[in-house]
Design an enzyme around this catalytic site. Structure first.
Site, mmCIF file in Angstrom:
data_model
loop_
_atom_site.group_PDB
_atom_site.id
_atom_site.type_symbol
_atom_site.label_atom_id
_atom_site.label_comp_id
_atom_site.label_asym_id
_atom_site.label_seq_id
_atom_site.Cartn_x
_atom_site.Cartn_y
_atom_site.Cartn_z
ATOM 1 N N GLY A 191 21.441 -27.465 -0.543
ATOM 2 C CA GLY A 191 22.404 -26.905 0.435
ATOM 3 C C GLY A 191 21.193 -25.231 1.073
ATOM 4 N N SER A 192 20.834 -25.116 -0.321
ATOM 5 C CA SER A 192 20.178 -23.382 -0.010
ATOM 6 C C SER A 192 18.767 -23.251 0.508
ATOM 7 C CB SER A 192 19.679 -23.179 -0.792
ATOM 8 O OG SER A 192 20.880 -22.554 -1.531
ATOM 9 N N THR A 193 18.147 -24.688 0.700
ATOM 10 C CA THR A 193 16.711 -24.826 1.561
ATOM 11 C C THR A 193 16.919 -25.145 2.518
ATOM 12 O OG1 THR A 193 14.730 -25.493 1.066
ATOM 13 C CG2 THR A 193 16.931 -27.512 0.842
ATOM 14 N N LYS A 239 14.911 -27.854 -5.248
ATOM 15 C CA LYS A 239 14.513 -26.957 -6.416
ATOM 16 C C LYS A 239 14.838 -27.726 -7.941
ATOM 17 C CE LYS A 239 18.145 -24.829 -8.019
ATOM 18 N NZ LYS A 239 18.965 -24.822 -8.651
ATOM 19 N N ASP A 247 20.720 -19.122 -4.362
ATOM 20 C CA ASP A 247 19.085 -19.041 -4.022
ATOM 21 C C ASP A 247 18.330 -19.740 -2.999
ATOM 22 O OD1 ASP A 247 19.788 -20.461 -6.921
ATOM 23 O OD2 ASP A 247 21.122 -22.664 -6.035
ATOM 24 N N ALA A 279 25.453 -31.326 -3.589
ATOM 25 C CA ALA A 279 26.366 -31.106 -4.519
ATOM 26 C C ALA A 279 25.499 -31.502 -5.697
ATOM 27 C CB ALA A 279 27.489 -30.961 -4.100
ATOM 28 N N ALA A 280 24.131 -31.372 -5.910
ATOM 29 C CA ALA A 280 23.770 -31.982 -7.042
ATOM 30 C C ALA A 280 22.406 -30.685 -8.406
ATOM 31 C CB ALA A 280 22.609 -32.831 -6.642
ATOM 32 N N GLY A 281 22.873 -29.512 -7.679
ATOM 33 C CA GLY A 281 22.091 -28.775 -8.833
ATOM 34 C C GLY A 281 20.277 -28.908 -8.245
ATOM 35 N N LEU A 282 20.692 -29.143 -7.041
ATOM 36 C CA LEU A 282 18.792 -29.331 -6.690
ATOM 37 C C LEU A 282 18.851 -28.224 -5.091
ATOM 38 C CD1 LEU A 282 18.559 -33.295 -6.422
ATOM 39 C CD2 LEU A 282 17.924 -31.434 -8.280
ATOM 40 N N ALA A 283 20.058 -27.552 -4.464
ATOM 41 C CA ALA A 283 19.415 -26.385 -4.102
ATOM 42 C C ALA A 283 19.120 -26.686 -2.675
ATOM 43 C CB ALA A 283 18.419 -25.258 -3.762
#
Ligand code: C5P
Length: 317
Positions: A107-109, A11, A141, A101-105
């Site tokens: 791990g969450s996805t 995301k 997220d 660790a990029a601000g792209l979620a």
């Protein structure tokens, strides 16, 4: 079926406003989240013994219970012990394409895909909102990553209101491989520097959060007007991340000066910077120009686009 292959999209944040503190130590947010085509590929298999195993193609992705995908599987075993006893353990393979660790979620996805995959493997028949509720216990997220598309996210980020789908706005993502920004650090620093202006009154907090629904960017999304959306991009965390990470600031400036860029912003707590485009051709061209301007091998660049879904099943055996 004893194996599912899932697509787990990343995301970006089209909008991220920090409204105030929360009693649980998190922040009250108003965000607009957007799924993008860049995705990880997750296989979830049943195995005969009662263990959870995680494999990955990426050296930086842990395979123990510090991995959010592992935690998602553990959560399912705790929530559904009878199904766990009946179907056995779970093996999870992560084919990582989303920078970590990029601000792209990323791990969450992955965690969202594991929830969806185990729901299918164990024939639990959970609804989307039940999956999102489970996801919220893993990370702010994760609920959005289950359903994806375009959505307003308030509260900690877990309260979702879907927005009209935004298809085919093209995106260039730029991220230095070795640069990571800690999300807790970004929020903590923001609180230290700007906490004085947080809204404290509960009614005012709620009013501010709901104001995002009638904001200019939401109107632009309703019209699917990429140019207007790009003018209204916003991320409060830029106020702490850009001064501390000159490379991120430099990417923002380079994008802002390229022809064809409708708008540019950092995603989440960074350090990924994205730019929006009307066409794939313009995006590819700017990717080339940025590559020429910054010859550093450490810089990763991706062309992708907005998509209208979250976790999807690619195949099952
Ligand atoms: O929920 P998640 O584990 O993804 O959040 C990571 C960190 O980001 C939290 O530990 C917290 O420091 C910060 N955060 C916050 N307020 C939010 C979401 C995240 O302060 N609404």
């Amino acid at each position: 079926m004893h194996s599912y292959s899932l697509i787990a999209p990343a995301k970006i944040n089209l909008y991220l406003e920090i409204i105030g503190d929360r009693p649980d130590g998190y922040h009250e947010l108003a965000m607009i989240l957007q799924s993008i085509g860049l995705a990880d590929y997750i296989d979830v298999h049943s195995i005969s013994n009662d263990t959870i195993r995680v494999h990955s193609n990426h050296p930086q992705v842990p395979t123990d219970n510090s991995n959010l995908a592992y935690k998602a599987a553990e959560l399912m075993t705790r929530q559904f012990p009878e199904a766990f006893a009946k179907y056995g353990g779970v093996e999870i393979s992560i084919n990582k394409q989303i920078p970590v660790a990029a601000g792209l979620a990323g791990g969450s996805t992955n965690a969202a895909a594991v929830l969806v995959g185990i729901d299918l493997l164990w024939k639990l028949g959970l609804t989307q909102s039940e999956l999102e509720e489970l996801g919220a216990t893993l990370g702010s997220d994760v609920p959005f990553c289950v359903s994806g598309g375009t959505a307003i996210a308030t509260g900690r980020g877990e309260q979702l209101s879907p927005l009209p789908s935004l298809d085919k706005i093209y995106i260039v993502l730029a991220k230095y491989r070795s640069l990571e920004v800690s999300t807790p650090w970004a929020y903590k620093t923001y609180r230290q520097e700007f906490g004085n202006s947080y809204i404290r009154d509960t009614n005012d907090l709620a009013a501010r959060a709901s104001a995002v629904h009638s904001g200019e960017i939401v109107k632009a999304i309703a019209l699917a007007d990429a140019g207007k959306i790009a003018q209204k991009l916003h991320n409060d965390l830029e106020r702490v991340v850009l001064p501390a990470y000159p490379q991120v600031l430099q990417l923002r400036e380079i994008f802002a000066n390229q022809e064809g860029v409708l708008g540019t912003m950092m995603s989440g707590s960074g350090p990924t910077v994205f730019a929006l485009f009307e066409s794939e051709q313009q995006a590819e061209q700017v990717k080339l120009h940025v590559r020429e301007a910054i010859s550093d091998e450490d810089l990763e660049l991706f062309v992708t686009r907005t998509i209208t879904h979250g976790i999807q099943v690619a195949s099952s055996i």
